[in-house]
Motif scaffolding. Structure first.
Motif, short mmCIF file in Angstrom:
data_model
loop_
_atom_site.label_atom_id
_atom_site.label_comp_id
_atom_site.label_asym_id
_atom_site.label_seq_id
_atom_site.Cartn_x
_atom_site.Cartn_y
_atom_site.Cartn_z
N ILE A 376 0.67 -1.25 -0.10
CA ILE A 376 0.02 0.15 -0.08
C ILE A 376 1.12 1.23 -0.12
O ILE A 376 0.43 2.32 0.19
N LYS A 377 2.04 1.10 -0.27
CA LYS A 377 3.27 2.16 -0.05
C LYS A 377 2.88 3.12 0.84
O LYS A 377 2.78 4.24 0.88
N ARG A 378 3.31 2.26 2.03
CA ARG A 378 2.96 3.18 3.42
C ARG A 378 3.50 4.45 3.61
O ARG A 378 3.06 5.43 3.86
N SER A 379 4.81 4.96 3.09
CA SER A 379 5.34 6.01 3.31
C SER A 379 5.01 7.19 2.23
O SER A 379 4.61 8.32 2.99
N ILE A 385 -1.18 12.09 3.39
CA ILE A 385 -2.11 12.65 4.38
C ILE A 385 -1.72 13.73 4.99
O ILE A 385 -2.31 14.61 5.21
N SER A 386 -0.54 13.74 5.42
CA SER A 386 0.07 14.84 6.31
C SER A 386 0.41 15.95 5.65
O SER A 386 0.42 17.20 6.18
N SER A 387 0.46 15.99 4.23
CA SER A 387 0.73 17.09 3.31
C SER A 387 -0.32 18.01 3.17
O SER A 387 -0.40 19.04 2.67
N LEU A 388 -1.80 17.36 3.42
CA LEU A 388 -2.71 18.08 2.95
C LEU A 388 -3.30 19.04 4.12
O LEU A 388 -2.64 19.37 5.19
N LEU A 397 -18.01 17.84 1.56
CA LEU A 397 -18.90 16.45 1.38
C LEU A 397 -18.31 15.35 0.64
O LEU A 397 -18.83 14.38 0.55
N GLN A 398 -16.86 15.88 0.38
CA GLN A 398 -16.40 14.59 -0.57
C GLN A 398 -15.12 14.42 0.27
O GLN A 398 -14.46 15.21 0.51
N ALA A 399 -14.69 13.23 0.26
CA ALA A 399 -13.44 12.47 1.13
C ALA A 399 -12.45 12.92 0.13
O ALA A 399 -12.28 13.11 -1.30
N ASN A 400 -11.28 13.03 0.98
CA ASN A 400 -9.87 13.48 0.32
C ASN A 400 -9.36 12.28 -0.58
O ASN A 400 -9.81 11.33 -0.70
N PRO A 401 -8.55 12.70 -1.70
CA PRO A 401 -8.12 11.85 -2.77
C PRO A 401 -7.47 10.49 -2.21
O PRO A 401 -7.46 9.57 -2.90
N TYR A 402 -6.69 10.65 -0.99
CA TYR A 402 -5.85 9.65 -0.37
C TYR A 402 -6.95 8.31 -0.15
O TYR A 402 -6.55 7.30 -0.09
N VAL A 403 -8.27 8.57 0.35
CA VAL A 403 -9.24 7.74 0.56
C VAL A 403 -9.53 6.60 -0.64
O VAL A 403 -9.25 5.51 -0.72
N GLN A 404 -9.52 7.50 -1.85
CA GLN A 404 -9.83 6.65 -3.14
C GLN A 404 -8.59 6.03 -3.38
O GLN A 404 -8.68 4.85 -4.04
N THR A 405 -7.58 6.61 -3.21
CA THR A 405 -6.13 5.73 -3.44
C THR A 405 -6.02 4.39 -2.96
O THR A 405 -5.79 3.45 -3.35
N MET A 406 -6.38 4.63 -1.55
CA MET A 406 -6.35 3.15 -0.70
C MET A 406 -7.33 2.30 -1.13
O MET A 406 -7.23 1.09 -1.16
N ILE A 407 -8.55 2.72 -1.51
CA ILE A 407 -9.46 1.76 -1.85
C ILE A 407 -9.20 1.02 -3.34
O ILE A 407 -9.45 -0.01 -3.37
N THR A 408 -8.71 1.67 -4.13
CA THR A 408 -8.13 1.28 -5.52
C THR A 408 -6.97 0.16 -4.98
O THR A 408 -7.09 -0.77 -5.62
N ASP A 474 -16.37 1.85 2.43
CA ASP A 474 -16.17 1.23 0.97
C ASP A 474 -15.21 -0.18 1.26
O ASP A 474 -15.43 -0.99 0.27
N LEU A 475 -14.37 -0.26 2.26
CA LEU A 475 -13.55 -1.31 2.58
C LEU A 475 -14.45 -2.46 2.84
O LEU A 475 -14.16 -3.80 2.48
N GLU A 476 -15.55 -2.30 3.66
CA GLU A 476 -16.44 -3.50 4.14
C GLU A 476 -17.11 -4.25 2.76
O GLU A 476 -17.51 -5.38 2.59
#
Length: 544
Positions: A376-379, A385-388, A397-408, A474-476
């Motif tokens: 999942i490319k932890r670093s 996340i921290s740079s946002l 009302l929309q999740a940040n892009p990193y959420v979709q990256t993780m789900i992908t 989304d993960l569920e």
């Protein structure tokens, strides 16, 4: 007369080249010698010190040669092992390995002391009374020794597999029909794993028969196990991502202890030394009675950086699960081993099990988590996340892009994992374990990412909670794992931002699951009183 007999036997031993004997012949000869000593001592009422010393010397020399051969055998197997699952019967267990079964059976009968053969100087009755009318004191009952010669098949993987099938099937077919086999009940073992278990049985035989050097033999067994464990760790457990996850204390100490067993490969390779002399390549060297072993390299046929196989997940799983099997084997024979050493040496056995064997479950989890941290490319995820910007006025009302990256990434993981489990017959319980570890790593990444945020206000914290809710929802949809692991770990961290000043330190003290860096990040972000922040920071630095 007894002195003359000892001298003749001493000369005979020297001329017989016992160091060239196969193990079964050597142990049988040794048992005969061990029978002679108490008979001679009883007859002459004089000690057989000379003969005992001679036997101990030859036993040490023989064992050093034996141990070198076993390490060389293991080295060869590890260098050629491709970590493909060896087919074994569905009901296969350590009891199906002949070299181990007798010792586990002995444990179940709770023997209080080693057998009379291993302690020939202890007899309830005088030899001359016991065999006055019938019997032969020199008859050696050899059922406890393996009937198979050590050099016959231990080094041949195909024969090793056939042997396991022969011993483990109990009348069933010698191979598993892939159409009828259920992955949920399939052990992940290799021929190397089985041969290591068989070697453990050989070491136990030597500990029993070579009672005068039983601790030395155990140290060889310890050395063999550490070589196997550390080799697998070096193959599959070392990466930049995994190091960032950190060791727990026991695992760290155990691996450091194992690493001390090994010499640097550059010191052992063929070449010239600093003074110009030729350095001989050697897998094992006896230095100050310690065994130093050069590291081995993973077979080039195993690509640990192949995304399509989730970085060699099937091979990684097979190697890692084999560690659990060997640890299970050692735990099963622990009571027997403890009965073979003197009380003064018992602490050595205890330390080995505590420092080396007991860490295998943690090492297993560590290797798997490291794999998924890399996947999942932890670093990169933590940085994204921290740079946002989290000090905001309006809540989106929309999740940040990193959420979709993780789900992908999880969707890709789900597809590839299902294909690999079907192709390689990975058991269902392991498939679920992979999911749990992967999700746990993702949760840890989220907390570390949130902790690395420099500035955050209540609105930003609310966005974190919304992002996390979107992610879990989304993960569920991708997994049947319920409940999702470590959800509370993230939720509590996000909500801790709202703790009142007077409860903040209590909260920190009551949540040891968070790392020092994560807690310091939390304190820095919050809008607490400066004195309270200073107090909490000081406590964290002093206690974490």
């Amino acid at each position: 007369m007894w002195e003359s007999i000892q001298n003749k036997i001493f000369n005979m031993i020297g001329a017989s080249k016992m160091h060239t004997f196969k193990i079964d012949m050597f142990l049988s000869s040794l048992e005969l010698l061990n029978r002679i000593i108490p008979i001679g001592e009883e007859f002459s009422e004089a000690t057989g010190a000379k003969l005992r010393t001679s036997i101990k010397t030859y036993s040490n020399h023989y064992f050093e040669s034996f141990h070198r051969d076993r390490i060389e055998d293991l080295r060869t197997m590890l260098e050629n092992e491709i970590w493909q699952k060896c087919p074994v019967p569905k009901t296969f267990s350590v009891l199906d390995i002949k070299e181990i079964k007798d010792f586990i059976d002995a444990v179940s009968k709770r023997p209080q002391t080693p057998s009379p053969i291993s302690s020939p100087h202890k007899h309830k009755l005088s030899f001359f009374v016991q065999y006055e009318t019938v019997g032969n004191p020199f008859y050696v009952h050899n059922n406890n020794l393996s009937e198979r010669n050590d050099d016959d098949d231990d080094d041949d993987p195909e024969l090793a597999v056939a042997y396991v099938h022969e011993e483990g099937d109990r009348g069933a077919k010698s191979t598993i029909d892939s159409d009828s086999a259920k992955s949920e009940s399939t052990l992940l073992l290799t021929t190397t794993t089985i041969n290591v278990a068989k070697a453990i049985g050989k070491y136990l035989e030597m500990m029993r028969s070579l009672s005068s050097i039983s601790l030395n033999v155990f140290e060889g067994l310890e050395n063999l196990f550490c070589f196997y464990v550390y080799s697998i760790f070096s193959f599959f457990g070392i990466s930049d991502e995994i190091e960032e996850l950190g060791f727990d204390k026991e695992l760290s100490q155990g691996l450091k202890r194992m690493k001390l067993e090994f010499a640097e490969s550059t010191e052992k390779e063929d070449g010239d030394s600093k003074d110009g002399r030729k350095v001989e390549s050697q897998a094992v060297r006896i230095v100050d009675e310690k065994y130093l072993i050069t590291p081995v390299k993973l077979s080039e046929t195993v690509d640990v950086n192949q995304p399509l196989t989730l970085n060699a997940l099937p091979q990684r799983a097979t190697a890692t699960e084999s560690l659990s099997f060997i640890a299970e084997t050692l735990n099963a024979v622990k009571p027997y081993i403890e009965g073979l050493v003197s009380p003064s040496d018992a602490k050595h056995i205890t330390n080995f099990y505590r420092q080396c064997v007991s860490i295998i479950p943690n090492l297993r989890a560590y290797i798997y988590k490291g794999l998924f941290a890399k996947m999942i490319k932890r670093s990169s995820l933590i940085l994204s996340i921290s740079s946002l910007k989290w000090e905001i006025k309006d809540i989106s009302l929309q999740a940040n892009p990193y959420v979709q990256t993780m789900i992908t990434e999880f969707k890709l993981f789900s597809t590839r994992l299902s294909n690999l489990c079907q192709k390689h017959l990975i058991p269902l319980h392991l498939k679920n374990l992979f999911w749990e570890h992967c999700i746990s790593v993702a949760m840890e990444c989220l907390v570390s990412g949130y902790a690395n945020v420099k500035k955050c206000n209540p609105s930003g914290r609310a966005v974190m909670a919304f992002d996390f809710s979107t992610f879990t929802t989304d993960l569920e949809r991708l997994t049947t794992i319920r409940p999702l692991p470590n959800v509370k770990f993230v939720e509590y961290f996000i909500k801790a931002y709202y703790e009142p000043d007077e409860y903040l330190l209590d909260w920190i003290q009551n949540h040891p699951e968070y790392s020092k860096a994560q807690l310091l990040g939390l304190v820095q972000q919050g809008e607490w009183d400066k004195r309270k922040k200073a107090e909490c920071t000081a406590w964290i630095n002093a206690n974490r």
